[in-house]
Design an enzyme around this catalytic site. Structure first.
Site, mmCIF file in Angstrom:
data_model
loop_
_atom_site.group_PDB
_atom_site.id
_atom_site.type_symbol
_atom_site.label_atom_id
_atom_site.label_comp_id
_atom_site.label_asym_id
_atom_site.label_seq_id
_atom_site.Cartn_x
_atom_site.Cartn_y
_atom_site.Cartn_z
ATOM 1 N N LYS A 45 -43.218 -6.869 4.875
ATOM 2 C CA LYS A 45 -42.115 -6.694 5.831
ATOM 3 C C LYS A 45 -41.172 -6.044 5.143
ATOM 4 C CE LYS A 45 -42.096 -11.098 6.407
ATOM 5 N NZ LYS A 45 -41.547 -12.301 6.994
ATOM 6 N N LYS A 47 -39.115 -7.184 2.601
ATOM 7 C CA LYS A 47 -38.424 -8.407 2.294
ATOM 8 C C LYS A 47 -38.916 -9.073 1.037
ATOM 9 C CE LYS A 47 -36.716 -12.196 5.276
ATOM 10 N NZ LYS A 47 -37.270 -13.088 6.220
#
Length: 153
Positions: A45, A47
């Site tokens: 993602k 992240k």
């Protein structure tokens, strides 16, 4: 309400907002399952977490409101999890409003308000600002504090 409640999250830098959410979710049913995002899923993602998955999962597992922790490894697992664990309610913060309405044929979907004034994103921004202070500035501040201590001892 009753039955099994499930939620998903990264739970990096565990804070009072996380605790408030888990407490509220536990009150919505008889059993609370928390799916903690794996490091690999977060990387996909874009992240980056500060705390490794196993430690984040152990922190969440240790919260008295949580009955079970499972890994979140992909976006698509939610329908399967709802069916596998006989989930009656899927709940998550209201910043995700509308994103999980596809689960409504399988369970109730609830979006809860976040705790005001606290978020992992804000904590990470503060940490980055703190870490960007130069060594020289920190030493000057220490010198000022030391002088004040001597003067007001």
């Amino acid at each position: 309400m009753g039955g099994t409640v499930i939620t998903y999250g990264t739970f990096d830098m565990f804070h009072i907002g996380h605790l408030n959410l888990l407490r509220r979710l536990a009150g919505m049913g008889n059993r609370l399952i928390v799916a903690v995002s794996t490091d690999e899923f977060n990387a996909g993602k874009g992240k980056r977490t500060l705390i490794p998955f196993e430690q984040r999962a152990e922190i969440v597992r240790s919260i008295r409101y949580v009955d079970e922790v499972i890994p979140e490894t992909n976006w698509e697992q939610k329908i399967e999890d709802v069916q596998r664990y006989d989930v009656s309610t899927f709940a998550i913060g209201d910043d995700w409003r509308g994103h999980f309405d596809f689960l409504t044929p399988y369970c109730e979907v609830v979006y809860l308000p976040r705790t005001e004034g606290v978020s992992t994103t804000d904590l990470k921004r503060s940490l980055n600002r703190f870490c960007s202070v130069s060594r020289e500035d920190l030493l000057r501040a220490f010198d000022v504090l030391e002088a004040l201590r001597k003067d007001f001892g």
